[in-house]
Design a protein around this motif. Sequence first.
Motif, PDB file in Angstrom:
ATOM      1  N   ASP A 158       0.807  -1.223   0.000  1.00 24.36           N
ATOM      2  CA  ASP A 158       0.000   0.000   0.000  1.00 24.36           C
ATOM      3  C   ASP A 158       0.839   1.272   0.000  1.00 24.36           C
ATOM      4  OD1 ASP A 158      -2.318  -1.473  -0.015  1.00 24.36           O
ATOM      5  OD2 ASP A 158      -2.562  -1.436   2.152  1.00 24.36           O
ATOM      6  N   GLY A 159       2.158   1.160   0.069  1.00 22.55           N
ATOM      7  CA  GLY A 159       3.009   2.334   0.029  1.00 22.55           C
ATOM      8  C   GLY A 159       3.367   2.843   1.416  1.00 22.55           C
ATOM      9  N   VAL A 160       3.831   4.086   1.468  1.00 23.52           N
ATOM     10  CA  VAL A 160       4.263   4.690   2.738  1.00 23.52           C
ATOM     11  C   VAL A 160       3.030   5.264   3.425  1.00 23.52           C
ATOM     12  CG1 VAL A 160       5.810   6.353   3.826  1.00 23.52           C
ATOM     13  CG2 VAL A 160       6.518   5.177   1.748  1.00 23.52           C
ATOM     14  N   THR A 161       2.379   4.423   4.194  1.00 27.78           N
ATOM     15  CA  THR A 161       1.147   4.777   4.887  1.00 27.78           C
ATOM     16  C   THR A 161       1.457   5.384   6.259  1.00 27.78           C
ATOM     17  OG1 THR A 161       1.030   2.599   5.916  1.00 27.78           O
ATOM     18  CG2 THR A 161      -0.031   2.849   3.766  1.00 27.78           C
ATOM     19  N   ASP A 162       0.401   5.818   6.954  1.00 29.63           N
ATOM     20  CA  ASP A 162       0.581   6.313   8.322  1.00 29.63           C
ATOM     21  C   ASP A 162       1.169   5.226   9.212  1.00 29.63           C
ATOM     22  OD1 ASP A 162      -0.408   8.772   7.607  1.00 29.63           O
ATOM     23  OD2 ASP A 162      -2.433   8.409   8.385  1.00 29.63           O
ATOM     24  N   GLY A 163       0.783   3.964   8.954  1.00 36.16           N
ATOM     25  CA  GLY A 163       1.328   2.857   9.734  1.00 36.16           C
ATOM     26  C   GLY A 163       2.824   2.687   9.521  1.00 36.16           C
ATOM     27  N   VAL A 164       3.279   2.881   8.280  1.00 34.61           N
ATOM     28  CA  VAL A 164       4.710   2.794   7.985  1.00 34.61           C
ATOM     29  C   VAL A 164       5.451   3.935   8.663  1.00 34.61           C
ATOM     30  CG1 VAL A 164       6.433   2.881   6.143  1.00 34.61           C
ATOM     31  CG2 VAL A 164       4.330   1.576   5.818  1.00 34.61           C
ATOM     32  N   ARG A 165       4.880   5.124   8.621  1.00 35.17           N
ATOM     33  CA  ARG A 165       5.510   6.269   9.290  1.00 35.17           C
ATOM     34  C   ARG A 165       5.599   6.033  10.791  1.00 35.17           C
ATOM     35  NH1 ARG A 165       2.351   8.737   5.257  1.00 35.17           N
ATOM     36  NH2 ARG A 165       3.609   9.909   3.740  1.00 35.17           N
ATOM     37  N   LEU A 166       4.568   5.438  11.366  1.00 32.31           N
ATOM     38  CA  LEU A 166       4.595   5.124  12.791  1.00 32.31           C
ATOM     39  C   LEU A 166       5.697   4.120  13.107  1.00 32.31           C
ATOM     40  CD1 LEU A 166       3.427   5.264  15.644  1.00 32.31           C
ATOM     41  CD2 LEU A 166       1.755   3.514  14.970  1.00 32.31           C
ATOM     42  N   LEU A 167       5.860   3.129  12.237  1.00 33.25           N
ATOM     43  CA  LEU A 167       6.915   2.128  12.420  1.00 33.25           C
ATOM     44  C   LEU A 167       8.291   2.783  12.372  1.00 33.25           C
ATOM     45  CD1 LEU A 167       8.094  -0.739  12.513  1.00 33.25           C
ATOM     46  CD2 LEU A 167       7.783  -0.833  10.026  1.00 33.25           C
ATOM     47  N   ILE A 168       8.506   3.647  11.386  1.00 33.41           N
ATOM     48  CA  ILE A 168       9.792   4.336  11.258  1.00 33.41           C
ATOM     49  C   ILE A 168      10.062   5.172  12.502  1.00 33.41           C
ATOM     50  CG2 ILE A 168      11.035   6.099   9.941  1.00 33.41           C
ATOM     51  CD1 ILE A 168       9.482   5.117   7.476  1.00 33.41           C
ATOM     52  N   ALA A 169       9.043   5.895  12.952  1.00 35.90           N
ATOM     53  CA  ALA A 169       9.204   6.719  14.146  1.00 35.90           C
ATOM     54  C   ALA A 169       9.489   5.871  15.378  1.00 35.90           C
ATOM     55  CB  ALA A 169       7.943   7.565  14.357  1.00 35.90           C
ATOM     56  N   SER A 170       8.848   4.713  15.466  1.00 34.79           N
ATOM     57  CA  SER A 170       9.062   3.825  16.611  1.00 34.79           C
ATOM     58  C   SER A 170      10.488   3.283  16.625  1.00 34.79           C
ATOM     59  CB  SER A 170       8.058   2.674  16.586  1.00 34.79           C
ATOM     60  OG  SER A 170       6.735   3.156  16.693  1.00 34.79           O
ATOM     61  N   LEU A 171      11.024   2.932  15.463  1.00 35.20           N
ATOM     62  CA  LEU A 171      12.403   2.464  15.380  1.00 35.20           C
ATOM     63  C   LEU A 171      13.372   3.580  15.751  1.00 35.20           C
ATOM     64  CD1 LEU A 171      12.159   0.345  12.110  1.00 35.20           C
ATOM     65  CD2 LEU A 171      12.609  -0.539  14.405  1.00 35.20           C
TER      66      LEU A 171
END
Length: 209
Positions: A39-52
């Motif tokens: 699905d691309g760079v979704t809000d969930g992906v951004r949350l994952l990046i921020a969490s890392l």
Amino acid sequence: MTLTDTLDYQRADGRARRLTFAEPEGAIRGGLVVLHEADGVTDGVRLLIASLAGEGWLAVTPHLDGEKLTQQDLLDATDITLAWLVERGVQADLLGVVGFDLGGTAALVVASHRKLGAAVSVGGQGDVELPALVEIAGRLTSPWLGMFGDGGDEQGGAQFERLQDAAASSKVATNVVRYPGANHRFDADPAAAAEAWQRTLNWFDAHLR
């Protein structure tokens, strides 16, 4: 919460890629390439990046076309992203890759074609133009942790066992974890998702140092 940012990065050789990333507030422990789902760079992906990033990692995802992703496209995008991390001062032995869902398959592809400090796949699927997991697990060149739900059926269990055997035949450290009854994304099992997250952090802690 750590914020994400997006930029268009171009290497000296002219190759370019849009990247979304998050930086730790303190010292950088290493760099992680995050390979996103279809699905691309979704809000969930951004949350994952921020969490890392909150765990001390400089985390970055290259924007990929999940509909038309080929193996060469994936490797080119990953190479560009790794170059960006190196330019930011991350040492080669502190580079890793992690992927979820389609990105889980993508992370295994990268881990079988590039020598990185560590790689993690959470779920995976063999559609689009990427090879099936079991076809490449025996060729791993980076320490790899794979975590998969078996869908609660015999076919899923048999596929898991074949993947486990293939990974074990490689010449690097591997660990393949099965979550009985969970789907490939762990959506319906928060406990499995939480454990997979902790295993991911532990794997990078152990191998990127």
